[in-house]
Structure formats: C-alpha cells, structure tokens
Design a protein around this motif. Structure first.
Motif, PDB file in Angstrom:
ATOM      1  N   THR A 233       0.870  -1.180   0.000  1.00  0.00           N
ATOM      2  CA  THR A 233       0.000   0.000   0.000  1.00  0.00           C
ATOM      3  C   THR A 233       0.904   1.226   0.000  1.00  0.00           C
ATOM      4  N   VAL A 234       0.786   2.039  -1.035  1.00  0.00           N
ATOM      5  CA  VAL A 234       1.753   3.135  -1.189  1.00  0.00           C
ATOM      6  C   VAL A 234       1.221   4.485  -0.694  1.00  0.00           C
ATOM      7  N   ASN A 235      -0.037   4.535  -0.308  1.00  0.00           N
ATOM      8  CA  ASN A 235      -0.568   5.801   0.214  1.00  0.00           C
ATOM      9  C   ASN A 235      -0.811   5.701   1.717  1.00  0.00           C
ATOM     10  N   SER A 236      -0.836   6.843   2.379  1.00  0.00           N
ATOM     11  CA  SER A 236      -0.996   6.874   3.835  1.00  0.00           C
ATOM     12  C   SER A 236      -2.444   6.684   4.266  1.00  0.00           C
ATOM     13  N   MET A 237      -3.364   7.029   3.402  1.00  0.00           N
ATOM     14  CA  MET A 237      -4.818   6.932   3.607  1.00  0.00           C
ATOM     15  C   MET A 237      -5.358   7.946   4.609  1.00  0.00           C
ATOM     16  N   ILE A 238      -5.027   7.785   5.881  1.00  0.00           N
ATOM     17  CA  ILE A 238      -5.583   8.699   6.885  1.00  0.00           C
ATOM     18  C   ILE A 238      -4.541   9.756   7.213  1.00  0.00           C
ATOM     19  N   PRO A 239      -4.755  10.983   6.791  1.00  0.00           N
ATOM     20  CA  PRO A 239      -3.783  12.038   7.098  1.00  0.00           C
ATOM     21  C   PRO A 239      -3.797  12.389   8.574  1.00  0.00           C
ATOM     22  N   VAL A 240      -2.676  12.820   9.069  1.00  0.00           N
ATOM     23  CA  VAL A 240      -2.558  13.125  10.494  1.00  0.00           C
ATOM     24  C   VAL A 240      -3.510  14.241  10.898  1.00  0.00           C
ATOM     25  N   TRP A 241      -3.831  15.162   9.972  1.00  0.00           N
ATOM     26  CA  TRP A 241      -4.726  16.269  10.334  1.00  0.00           C
ATOM     27  C   TRP A 241      -6.182  15.825  10.461  1.00  0.00           C
ATOM     28  N   GLN A 242      -6.511  14.631   9.961  1.00  0.00           N
ATOM     29  CA  GLN A 242      -7.875  14.131  10.096  1.00  0.00           C
ATOM     30  C   GLN A 242      -8.084  13.398  11.427  1.00  0.00           C
ATOM     31  N   LYS A 243      -7.002  13.141  12.131  1.00  0.00           N
ATOM     32  CA  LYS A 243      -7.111  12.448  13.411  1.00  0.00           C
ATOM     33  C   LYS A 243      -7.429  13.446  14.517  1.00  0.00           C
TER      34      LYS A 243
END
Length: 638
Positions: free
Chosen positions: A242-252
């Motif tokens: 999986t090459v994308n992070s999916m959940i960005p840190v700013w959405q947490k």
C-alpha cells in the motif's frame, strides 16, 4: 460495433480539455485515482443498507499496475462499476459527471449519516488521461449486473462500447501510454518510483489503499558450500504494498496524535531538518467546514526574505491535493507558516488545479489568521524563550506587515511586536513597556539606528535615559516606519528621541529655550550661511545635554528612513531629507565658534564645518568630503 461520436462536444472541445485545462500532465493520475475512489465511495454507501454487497470498508482498494513491455498503465477499483448506459452517459458525454449526480441525489439526511464525499464533480478529469495516452480502454461491471462492458477510445474521433467478460464488480482503466518524443518522456509514467511519487504527491490521503507491486531487494541465502571469502549476494523481488498513507494526520483527533508525530510529519512533508516551534490543529464545522494542520518553523528558509520565496498552504479537497501553495490562505505577514488545509467546501475550477475566489476561501483564511495570532500570543506569554526564537527568525516579517499598506494591519500585529529595551536588555513587548512606565512618562520612546551600542551613546538619548525612562532600540531598517505607523499603544504615543518635544517642557523652560535661540541668532545664521544647502537650518538644540551637536531631520522623513532609502539603490539612493544641525549653546565648542566669529571668521567657518561633519558621523551618514574633514581637523592641531 461502430464507433460513436462524443455526444455533447466537438473534437475541438476535447482537444481543448486535453491540452489547455490542465497545467501539468502528471495530474492525470490524480484524476483517475480520484474517480476510482468515488466509485468505491458509492458502493460503500450502498453497503450501508444492502447486505448483498458482502464487503466492508477494509475490502475496498485501488490497484495500480504499470506494464513496460506493453506500455500500459492500469488503474483498477472494486467500486460500484458502470452499466452500459452509465458508460455512455459518463464517458460518452464530456463534462457529464456521475459523481456530481450521485452527490446531488443524496438527501441531506443521507449526507449527514454517511461519510461519503465523492471528489469528482465536473466530469472532465477522466479525459486528462489523453494527455499521456493515445488509447484508453475502460472495462467495467456494475454492482447488481451480470454483464460487463468495454469502453474504448483513441481520442476525439469517438469511442466504442462492447460487451466483455469481467469476473468481479468494479472498473479497470487501461491507458496505453504515448511513445516518447524529444520534448516528452512519457515512459516516466510506467516507472515504479515515478508512480509512487505521484501517488504520494497527489493521492496520499485517498481513504482507500492504493496498491502497487513494488521492487525490493534482499540478501540471498548463503550456500551451504560457500567458501570462507563468500560475499553476500542480493536479489530483487516483487511485493504488493500500500503506497498511500490513507488517513492524514490532520484528520485524526489531536488527542490521538503525539507532538513527536506532528513533528515527524512536518519534517517529512516540508523537508525541514529541525522540529517546528509549534503546531496548530484546526477542525472547523459550520457554514464552511475544513481541517487544517499548521506549523511555525524554528528558523527562516535561506530564501525567505527574497522574491523567490513562495508563501502558501497546501490545499486538499477531500484528501486530494489541489494546490501545493495556496497563497490566498495566508496574509503576507504570516507567510512563514507552513501546513495543510483540507476542505470539501471551496469552489474549484474545472481542472481542480485552481481555486475560484469565493466567500468560503476568505472565511477559511480569516479564521486561520486568528488561530495563528492566538497561538503566537500564547507562546509569547507562556513560552518566552520559544517566542524569542520565533521573533529572531520572523520578527522582521511581522514588522513589515505592520508597516505595509500604510499601517492597515498594525492593530492585528501590535501585540506580537517586540524590541530590545534599554532597561531590560532583552526583547520587550509594547505591553511590558507600558506596564513599566513611570506615572510621569507620557511617551513610548524609541531610538532608531544600526546597533544598540551606537544608539545608547547617541547624544539624543542621553536626556531620556537620565530621566530614568526606557527606550526601545530599533535596529531593523523598517523600524522607523513601524513606529510611525504604530502611532500609539493603549493611549501612549510613540516618540523618537530625536523630537524636540520628546521631553515635555514647562512654560519657564520653553521661555528660556526661546531666549537662548534669540540670543544666538547671529551664530545660527552664520552656520547656515557657511553650510549652505547642506542643511535646512541650524538651531539651538533642546535635545542635547552634554554633547556639542547632532543631526535631525524636519518633515516626515527621518535620518533612518533616509539611510534605508540609500540602501535600496536606484533612484532612492540619491534621496536626502531636510537636515537640521542641532547645536548645544552651552557647550565649549559652540562658545569657541561664537568667539571666533568676532576675531577670525575663517576659523569660525572651520568650526561650523567640523561640527556638521561630526553630526553626520554620529548619525551614521557618509561624509561628503572625508579628505576635507581630515584637513580641517589637522589644521587646528598646533
């Protein structure tokens, strides 16, 4: 099957879309992946009420497969798929967006209950693939259908739709990449590294995993009969990742993220080696909803105070990068801030590369500005050492902001400004200065010059310091402008130590000063006649105490402003203010010149010239003729 023509648009319109709407060819991958994400969103929404879907969120994925041998790039999803009619409507009609219609059909209640947030709204993103492809094949099987269909086109000439075989629900977009030319290296879109880079850049925060088979290396197992000098051998192998992070840190939720995680994100995202001074997390809901994660760097980039520096925050729309540096989100005086803003509520142009200038954008920008200021004020109050580091890096920018547009933004920035102080020997705010002022002190005093040591020895500062009053040392080029635009703080006016009325005078003191000037009018006229146009006038000084002379300026342009303009070069380099030679009538030098006027006018003229040149030196201005000054001084050494 016969080729069909595109329904709504001409060959010229499609060519315009492919060649003019998008600034960068690499955008195509963002658009195709966004369409795949939309398709999965739609099926995920159906799955909320339909158990037959048989999939949950963890089952969904987007797969990217480059094939160098056949020169194809395939993006596959296991989303809702398209029927023959939907292929006809969505791909056969330019600017027809299935995602837009899907979003439009959702009730307000449905929008609230689900987290569906389809990205594509214009129906042109798919065609961006023709920028890098000479042929596109779309194979799709819609959820609930037992038939699959293939849509195929080589561009504006038209397309075909035929029935085909496909085992699972979803869509495969197969792009046949154009041959390389002297101008364009299209094969970069078939390279693993290049594709990973583009996915990370534009689609890193798509909510579903983007999978690629990537090349890795590992050490071969050592043979049992290997000799003693055996050197390890390495081999390459393929592995799905999986090459994308999916959940960005700013959405947490910020309670779930450590400061170290924020710092690591900042350094990795913005290429800094040093932790930021602080982070600012924003989650806003209402008329405009957005999330933002902002950082105040610990130091200014090497090009920060140059024209080459570009300000701006990264702007995402539902996790998809729209602009790398959106300058409209930051006021100029906060241009040092770095970070990201993610919102579904701003209006984008048709290519989703640029913003429409709308009310929502202004609302976000205004709120961000308030949050930045509030965080800096808090840092100043609670973490003074950290704030001092910030001020040393970016204080000049805050000052520029206060002086810009004729002081239009000074009120927003007054609380943030600091200057070194004669009393504290360290950075001091206007608030701290005013709190320390004696009851009899009327003004906030400042002295502008090149460095604190020089300012502390200026003849003009002596009388202020002797009264026990504090002085702001203003050593940046812009400081004089700032103080004039500031004007006052909490009812206390700013006052240059050069001003005649810097210290209030009693009626008796005023009368004495006027009498002293009248008594020495002949001397003052002689000095003016001797120096000619080099000065506007000579006057008996009210600001000197033990020193013999100093230079001040009449009008709105001070000595420091004149020096600043000289540094700018060009036409400004020749600018001169209206110089006034201030003379201490109680000094021995003045007495000597006055006596010489009745016995030796030539000697008196020498004294006048020397006093003027000394005043230039004290002010930090260049001597008009250093050689003449030297000869004058030497002629008096007997």
């Amino acid at each position: 099957m016969a080729k069909k023509e595109f329904k709504a648009e001409s060959k010229r319109l499609l060519e315009l879309m492919i060649n003019s709407i998008y600034t960068h060819k690499e955008i195509f991958l963002r658009e195709i992946i966004s369409n795949a994400s939309d398709a999965i969103d739609k099926l995920a929404y159906v799955a909320l009420t339909d158990d037959k879907v048989g999939m949950n969120r963890s089952d969904f994925k987007i797969v990217v497969v480059p094939d160098k041998e056949n020169r194809t790039l395939t993006v596959s999803d296991n989303g809702i798929g398209m029927t023959k009619e939907e292929l006809e409507n969505n791909l056969g009609t330019i600017a027809q967006s299935g995602s837009f219609q899907f979003k439009k059909d959702l009730s307000d209640e449905d929008k609230t209950k689900s987290d569906t947030d389809v990205i594509g709204q214009f129906g042109v993103g798919f065609y961006s693939a023709f920028m890098v492809s000479d042929k596109i094949t779309v194979i799709s099987k819609a959820y609930g259908s037992d038939k699959a269909y293939k849509w195929e086109s080589e561009g504006a000439d038209g397309y075909t739709i035929t029935e085909c075989e496909k085992d699972s629900v979803g869509t495969d977009v197969i792009m046949h990449i154009k041959p390389d030319t002297e101008e364009e290296d299209y094969c970069e879109y078939l390279e693993e590294y290049g594709l990973e880079h583009l996915i990370k850049k534009y689609s890193d925060y798509i909510r579903y995993p983007i999978r690629m088979e990537v090349t890795k290396s590992r050490q071969k197992e050592k043979p049992a009969d290997a000799p003693e000098d055996y050197k390890p051998e390495w081999e390459e192998y393929k592995e799905w990742e999986t090459v994308n992070s999916m959940i960005p840190v700013w959405q947490k939720n910020k309670n779930e993220v450590t400061e170290q995680e924020y710092n690591d994100f900042y350094k990795q995202k913005f290429g800094d080696f040093e932790d930021p001074l602080c982070s600012i997390s924003i989650a806003a809901e209402g008329v405009v909803s957005y999330k933002a994660l902002l950082f105040i760097p610990a130091k200014a980039p090497y090009d920060y105070y140059t024209r080459d520096f570009e300000k701006g925050l990264q702007l995402y729309s539902s996790g998809v990068l729209i602009m790398d540096k959106c300058s409209d989100l930051l006021p100029e005086y906060f241009r040092f801030v770095r970070g990201v803003v993610d919102t579904p509520d701003v209006s984008l142009n048709i290519s989703r590369e640029m913003l429409q200038h709308d009310r929502q954008l202004k609302t976000i920008s205004a709120n961000i500005e308030k949050k930045i200021k509030a965080r800096l004020v808090k840092m100043q109050a609670e973490e003074p050492e950290k704030y001092e580091k910030f001020w040393n890096a970016f204080g000049r920018q805050i000052k520029y902001g206060a002086a810009a547009d004729y002081g239009l933004h000074k009120e927003q920035l007054l609380d943030l400004m600091m200057f070194n102080s004669s009393k504290e020997g360290k950075l001091t705010s206007f608030e701290q200065y005013v709190e320390r002022m004696p009851e009899d002190q009327e003004y906030i005093y400042y002295a502008a010059g090149e460095n604190e040591n020089q300012l502390a020895k200026l003849p003009q500062t002596e009388r202020i310091l002797d009264k026990g009053y504090e002085i702001f040392w203003c050593t940046d080029d812009v400081d004089e402008f700032v103080m004039q635009f500031v004007g006052e703080y909490k009812g206390k006016k700013t006052k240059s130590v050069n001003d005649d009325d810097a210290l209030p005078e009693s009626d008796e003191e005023k009368k004495q000063a006027e009498q002293k000037a009248a008594d020495n009018k002949e001397v003052l006229d002689f000095v003016k006649e001797t120096l000619g146009n080099r000065i506007k006038e000579a006057r008996v000084s009210r600001i000197l105490k033990s020193h013999a002379c100093c230079l001040t300026a009449d009008g709105g342009v001070s000595i420091e402003m004149e020096k600043y303009m000289r540094k700018q070069g060009g036409e400004l380099a020749d600018f001169e203010g209206e110089h006034v030679l201030e003379l201490n009538a109680d000094s021995s030098a003045f007495a000597a010149m006055k006596n010489a006027m009745s016995t030796d006018k030539e000697l008196a003229a020498k004294y006048a010239k020397i006093l003027y040149d000394q005043a230039l030196l004290i002010a930090g201005l260049p001597l008009e003729d250093p050689s003449e000054y030297s000869d004058l001084v030497c002629s008096l050494i007997k």
